[in-house]
Design an enzyme around this catalytic site. Structure first.
Site, PDB file in Angstrom:
ATOM      1  N   ARG A 100       0.849  -1.198   0.000  1.00 54.09           N
ATOM      2  CA  ARG A 100       0.000   0.000   0.000  1.00 54.09           C
ATOM      3  C   ARG A 100       0.872   1.231   0.000  1.00 54.09           C
ATOM      4  O   ARG A 100       2.035   1.202   0.409  1.00 54.09           O
ATOM      5  CB  ARG A 100      -0.929   0.022   1.219  1.00 54.09           C
ATOM      6  CG  ARG A 100      -0.224   0.277   2.555  1.00 54.09           C
ATOM      7  CD  ARG A 100      -1.237   0.640   3.638  1.00 54.09           C
ATOM      8  NE  ARG A 100      -0.647   0.779   4.962  1.00 54.09           N
ATOM      9  CZ  ARG A 100      -0.058   1.893   5.425  1.00 54.09           C
ATOM     10  NH1 ARG A 100       0.051   2.953   4.653  1.00 54.09           N
ATOM     11  NH2 ARG A 100       0.411   1.930   6.663  1.00 54.09           N
ATOM     12  N   ASN A 102       2.058   4.785   1.464  1.00 53.40           N
ATOM     13  CA  ASN A 102       2.169   5.345   2.811  1.00 53.40           C
ATOM     14  C   ASN A 102       2.352   6.854   2.688  1.00 53.40           C
ATOM     15  O   ASN A 102       1.497   7.525   2.129  1.00 53.40           O
ATOM     16  CB  ASN A 102       3.318   4.660   3.570  1.00 53.40           C
ATOM     17  CG  ASN A 102       3.259   4.909   5.065  1.00 53.40           C
ATOM     18  OD1 ASN A 102       2.183   4.863   5.641  1.00 53.40           O
ATOM     19  ND2 ASN A 102       4.396   5.160   5.688  1.00 53.40           N
ATOM     20  N   GLU A 120       2.899  -6.253   5.683  1.00 49.27           N
ATOM     21  CA  GLU A 120       3.548  -6.950   6.802  1.00 49.27           C
ATOM     22  C   GLU A 120       4.648  -6.100   7.444  1.00 49.27           C
ATOM     23  O   GLU A 120       5.088  -6.379   8.563  1.00 49.27           O
ATOM     24  CB  GLU A 120       4.152  -8.272   6.319  1.00 49.27           C
ATOM     25  CG  GLU A 120       3.123  -9.290   5.832  1.00 49.27           C
ATOM     26  CD  GLU A 120       2.264  -9.827   6.961  1.00 49.27           C
ATOM     27  OE1 GLU A 120       2.789 -10.021   8.075  1.00 49.27           O
ATOM     28  OE2 GLU A 120       1.052 -10.031   6.734  1.00 49.27           O
ATOM     29  N   ASN A 148       8.504   6.609   4.160  1.00 49.74           N
ATOM     30  CA  ASN A 148       7.916   7.564   5.085  1.00 49.74           C
ATOM     31  C   ASN A 148       8.271   9.005   4.753  1.00 49.74           C
ATOM     32  O   ASN A 148       8.206   9.400   3.597  1.00 49.74           O
ATOM     33  CB  ASN A 148       8.274   7.182   6.533  1.00 49.74           C
ATOM     34  CG  ASN A 148       7.024   6.989   7.366  1.00 49.74           C
ATOM     35  OD1 ASN A 148       6.104   7.800   7.307  1.00 49.74           O
ATOM     36  ND2 ASN A 148       6.977   5.917   8.136  1.00 49.74           N
ATOM     37  N   ASP A 198       9.439   8.631  11.539  1.00 44.94           N
ATOM     38  CA  ASP A 198       8.191   8.458  10.787  1.00 44.94           C
ATOM     39  C   ASP A 198       8.052   9.615   9.806  1.00 44.94           C
ATOM     40  O   ASP A 198       8.846   9.757   8.894  1.00 44.94           O
ATOM     41  CB  ASP A 198       7.028   8.373  11.784  1.00 44.94           C
ATOM     42  CG  ASP A 198       5.787   7.740  11.193  1.00 44.94           C
ATOM     43  OD1 ASP A 198       5.465   8.010  10.021  1.00 44.94           O
ATOM     44  OD2 ASP A 198       5.105   6.979  11.902  1.00 44.94           O
TER      45      ASP A 198
END
Length: 294
Positions: A100, A102, A120, A148, A198
């Site tokens: 997916r 991000n 995962e 990220n 992040d």
């Protein structure tokens, strides 16, 4: 100097992410990835409009012609805020249903940069893509585990990028006109015991502000020498991202997550998944919009 971090919106999101400041309309866009929601928050009215989706929403950025551009589980979409209609643009990983999108962000030229990750979160099966103004797609970085934060320095000569599992912020030489990156190196290494990097933003002094998933903090770094300058303590363990907003771009909007917290955990972190605000002493870089070439 006393730190003051204010709770702006007690949203209770599972994974609030990708705060983007629309300076023209003075609105904060953000997403709840796991909640499959897009949020449009008006700070002046303390109103938060929610648009539901049928898939994970990784990130959001303003679209210059109106609405927003999104990177979702199954590709890139436009969103019309009035009709709440999602329009498919492209999916460079249509052959990878277990990946997916991000985090992502637009550069000063109006291109959209967004990266992928495997659901995962274990193996380097993702990539970072550049979506140009004509919707064409170029893979820019491969073998990424959790794509990220992205940020640029004030003169757009350097792009910063995070692959969370490496616990590093990478720097690339950046050619804004060509949209090219080169000379990858580590700019900042997050020490053990401080969570993982992040989302990220940058300020007008060329410093970067990094959210720490599992670290209870936002940290400000000088990426030219890798030195830590400042730590902003957040009353939530999983801090996901940040962006500068407000009239003077000196308000740092911070997103957090409640994913994985049980009843006990939520008692200790009652505002997990909320949006926070921190008044800074520096002006931030603006959120750029996607500038579609028609």
């Amino acid at each position: 100097m006393e730190q003051r971090v204010d709770l702006l919106l007690d949203a209770g999101a599972i994974v609030a992410e990708s705060p983007s400041w629309d300076a023209k309309n003075k609105l904060l866009y953000w997403v709840d990835i796991d909640g499959k929601k897009v949020h449009i928050y008006d700070p002046s009215k303390n109103e938060d409009k929610i648009i539901n989706s049928n898939q994970y929403v990784g990130c959001i950025a303003p679209n210059k012609s109106g609405g927003a551009i999104l990177a979702m589980h199954h590709g890139i979409y436009f969103l019309n805020f009035e009709t709440e209609e999602f329009t498919f643009v492209c999916d460079p990983e249509s052959d990878k249903p277990d990946n997916r999108f991000n985090d992502g962000k637009c550069d000063a030229y109006g291109r959209f940069w967004a990266g992928t990750m495997n659901l995962e979160e274990k193996d380097p099966l993702g990539a970072l893509y550049r979506i140009d103004r004509d919707h064409s797609v170029t893979k820019m970085v491969d073998k990424v585990t959790v794509s990220n934060g992205i940020a640029w320095n004030p003169d757009n000569s350097i792009m910063y990028y995070i692959d969370t599992r490496t616990k590093s912020v990478f720097a690339f030489d950046y050619d804004l006109k060509a949209g090219s990156i080169s000379n990858r190196r580590v700019a900042v290494k997050i020490p053990d015991g401080q969570g993982s990097p992040d989302g990220m933003t940058s300020d007008s002094e060329g410093m970067i502000w990094v959210a720490h998933w599992g670290g209870w903090r936002i940290s400000r770094w000088d990426p030219r020498n890798g030195k830590l300058i400042e730590v902003i303590n957040i009353p939530v363990e999983k801090v996901t991202s940040c962006v500068f907003g407000g009239d003077d771009l000196d308000e740092l909007y911070i997103t957090t997550a409640s994913r994985g917290l049980n009843t006990d955990g939520l008692k200790k972190q009652p505002h997990a998944g909320g949006i926070f605000k921190y008044k800074t002493h520096v002006r931030g870089m603006p959120t750029y919009a996607y500038d579609e070439k028609k």
